[in-house]
Design an enzyme around this catalytic site. Structure first.
Site, PDB file in Angstrom:
ATOM      1  N   GLY A 293       0.865  -1.147   0.131  1.00 54.51           N
ATOM      2  CA  GLY A 293      -0.119  -0.131   0.077  1.00 54.51           C
ATOM      3  C   GLY A 293       0.843   1.384  -0.013  1.00 54.51           C
ATOM      4  N   SER A 294       0.196   2.417   0.513  1.00 58.74           N
ATOM      5  CA  SER A 294       1.048   3.657   0.819  1.00 58.74           C
ATOM      6  C   SER A 294       2.510   3.703   1.154  1.00 58.74           C
ATOM      7  CB  SER A 294       0.182   4.401   1.376  1.00 58.74           C
ATOM      8  OG  SER A 294      -1.048   4.745   0.914  1.00 58.74           O
TER       9      SER A 294
END
Length: 686
Positions: A293-294
């Protein structure tokens, strides 16, 4: 014998000769027999004799110790009794089996079959308890004997269970370090010979075992026992608090690559392997592959800046939180317009990083991610390790290039993320992670010692320092990782909230997420890199809510135990930095024009405590932020319009906090964040 007749003399002589002949024959026969027994059949008869009074028992050699980095014992050997039998000496196998079954807790038929066998040696039960041993001795059964054996014992039970692993009944390593270093840990195991005394007990002769045969080598890990305990407790509490499926945490020294702690949940007791299963024994930090993810945005940003395709003071238009990308619409949690790279990281904008990926192209991004160690094993000293998932750039579409940039379409492990982040923390060098510090023999002589190993340089020192500064914005007010901020220490980190893929069905499950936080501290002189990954939390799934607090508590305890002095005292979530514009300019990579300046609000002069914002120089195109605290929302809007600044509002009511502070020089068109509350009260820095 002249007075005897001639016939009489003949028979006397005949009988004497016969007797002499018979005696001579007997002597020859005895001599021949003695020769045969003593010379010709000596070896054969010796073996038969040895079988009658010599016992050969395979006794486990004593395995070496496993200790933490300070010599605290994590795996040791203890002597226990084992029960065996010589069925040839057993009398009344039936009654003996019945008595033994009651004491040793096994079926009577099993003992009966073993006691009735024609073998010379059979195990009845190995590594019995002291109580069982005493009861067996008290029976004084013929043919039943007890011998000492070594047993693996783990003083701290489940502590570092997934790292240490365990050894089986025959002292053979089956998991973890016990398995990988089995040859070094075990002695040269061999069968032991001994004489049986009158009671049938084994009496080993002097010198049966050599020191090289009964003692294995000792292994010192890089693990810190106390820190490992704190990490495991924090992981357990976090998983239970958020009702998660599982989780793992890794703590590393970014400069040496030493793994100081590695924990997985669920866990198991090393002294009670029978109560565990494959799920609880799984070392998730090296075996679980997940989409980051981020958190992947850190490495995308570092790659873009180091390669020169992005300048640290550029503005990227984030489409107010919505952008059509081929047949898909990308969304951000915030409706942002123009953002600097630092703000893109702080606000965790997917749209921003999709645009950065478009500039880099797949080939360049792929090469940098490979240099950071993704898609390959880290070579950590564990029996098994996953390499993650990173397709070759030839298989990337433009859409996949964009999603990889913000952490989807790529699979990583916890140890890969910690190792890659260490490359930023230590100035751009990818270190080989290390779990074993040294191997020594029974006399303490060093056989193997692992020293810090640099695998390659990934980015320049200047880029690493710039990315570090950008990452600290994530833990400041307004960032996604504010819960990771610490009193007294500057934190560089990144949150991750990744929806789990359902394979061919895509991201349809709205309840399965991986919440993570990766960071290092202190940001100005990194001592620790910590990765926290929580799989499928139910109560909340945001990385900033689930994983960031765990990072803060672990790092705070570790730094204080290490004696790292806090650099400031400030309310959590609003730390002051200490890096001047000159230092930041020096930290830029070679590919970037060093005359450009960074106008991001997160960069503060190191002498900020000695000067006021009004004393800061005002450059061309800049204005000073007005004082907004205490004003209603309408008035705040007017003030910002007059100064040519853009509003970024949170809450309603009266302005309680603003960022940047009043009087700070900013570019026209820059965003000013204002937090509102109904009564205008907010404990913040004005």
């Amino acid at each position: 014998m002249s007075f005897l007749s001639r016939d009489r003399q003949f028979w006397i002589r005949f009988r004497i000769s016969l007797i002499v002949l018979l005696l001579a024959t007997g002597v020859i026969a005895v001599g021949w027999g003695a020769w045969s027994l003593g010379v010709d059949r000596r070896q054969e008869l010796s073996e038969i004799a040895r079988e009658q009074y010599i016992r050969r028992i395979s006794v486990s050699a004593r395995r070496g110790l496993i200790t933490d980095r300070y010599g605290e014992e994590l795996a040791v050997e203890v002597e226990v009794d084992s029960v065996y039998a010589d069925p040839r000496d057993v009398k009344n196998a039936g009654p003996s089996a019945k008595k033994l079954a009651k004491i040793l807790g096994r079926e009577e038929d099993v003992f009966y079959r073993r006691l009735s066998s024609k073998k010379h040696f059979v195990w009845l039960k190995r590594r019995v308890t002291p109580v069982e041993s005493q009861k067996v001795k008290a029976l004084k059964l013929p043919g039943i004997h007890i011998v000492k054996e070594s047993k693996r014992f783990y003083p701290s039970r489940q502590l570092a269970a997934h790292v240490i692993g365990f050894a089986g009944m025959d002292s053979k390593g089956l998991e973890g370090v016990e398995r990988l270093f089995d040859e070094q840990l075990k002695g040269n195991q061999d069968a032991a010979s001994g004489l049986a005394d009158a009671q049938g007990n084994i009496v080993f002769s002097k010198g049966v075992f050599g020191a090289d045969k009964v003692v294995g080598n000792n292994i010192m890990l890089t693990i810190d026992r106390n820190l490992q305990f704190e990490v495991e407790e924090e992981l357990k509490n976090t998983v239970r608090l958020f009702q998660a499926k599982s989780g793992h945490i890794t703590v590393m020294d970014p400069h040496t690559g030493d793994v100081l702690a590695m924990a997985s949940w669920p866990t198991y007791n090393l002294n009670d392997i029978a109560m565990s299963d494959a799920t609880t024994r799984r070392n998730r930090a090296v075996l679980d592959v997940f989409e980051p993810g981020s958190t992947m945005k850190v490495f995308t940003l570092a790659s873009a800046i180091n390669s020169g395709v992005l300048r640290p003071n550029e503005k990227i238009f984030c489409e107010h939180g919505r952008m059509e990308f081929y047949d898909v619409v990308l969304h951000d949690d915030h409706r942002d317009g123009w953002l600097s790279p630092t703000q893109c990281l702080k606000r965790s904008s997917n749209i921003c990083f999709a645009k950065i990926a478009g500039r880099m192209k797949g080939k360049r991004l792929y090469r940098y991610l490979r240099r950071f160690g993704f898609g390959e094993k880290t070579a950590l000293q564990v029996p098994y390790e996953m390499r993650g998932l990173l397709q070759h750039h030839n298989e990337w579409s433009e859409f996949l290039t964009a999603t990889v940039a913000f952490g989807q379409g790529i699979g990583v492990t916890g140890i890969q993320m910690a190792t890659a982040l260490s490359a930023i923390a230590n100035g751009g060098k990818l270190m080989k992670p290390n779990l074993v510090q040294r191997v020594t023999d029974a006399e303490g002589e060093v056989i193997l010692e692992n020293s810090p190993t640099v695998r390659r340089r990934v980015i320049s020192r200047r880029t690493a320092r710039l990315i570090t500064d950008m990452m600290t914005a994530v833990t400041e007010e307004g960032g996604t990782g504010v819960e990771a901020a610490m009193d007294g220490y500057l934190v560089a980190g990144k949150t991750g909230t990744a929806q789990k893929s359902s394979g061919a069905h895509g991201y349809r499950d709205k309840e399965k997420f991986v919440a993570s936080f990766f960071g290092f501290v202190p940001a100005d002189n990194p001592r620790l890199v910590v990765s926290v990954v929580i799989d499928e939390p139910l109560v909340s799934y945001y990385g900033g809510t689930v994983a960031a607090p765990a990072f803060r508590r672990i790092a705070d305890k570790a730094l204080r135990d290490m004696g790292v002095t806090p650099s400031f005292t400030v309310r959590r979530g609003n730390p002051k930095k200490s890096q001047t514009q000159t230092e930041l300019r020096d930290s830029l990579p070679d590919e970037i024009d060093t005359e450009t300046t960074v106008v991001d609000n997160s960069v503060v002069n190191e002498k900020a405590e000695m000067i006021t914002p009004l004393e800061m120089p005002l450059k061309k195109g800049q204005v000073r932020t007005p004082k907004l605290v205490g004003l209603p929302m309408g008035r705040v809007m007017q003030e910002l319009e007059e100064f040519g600044l853009r509003p970024l509002f949170f809450g309603t009511g009266i302005a309680a906090e603003q960022m940047p502070a009043p009087g700070v020089p900013v570019d026209k068109g820059e965003y000013v964040q204002v937090n509102f509350s109904p009564n205008g009260e907010f404990e913040g820095e004005q």
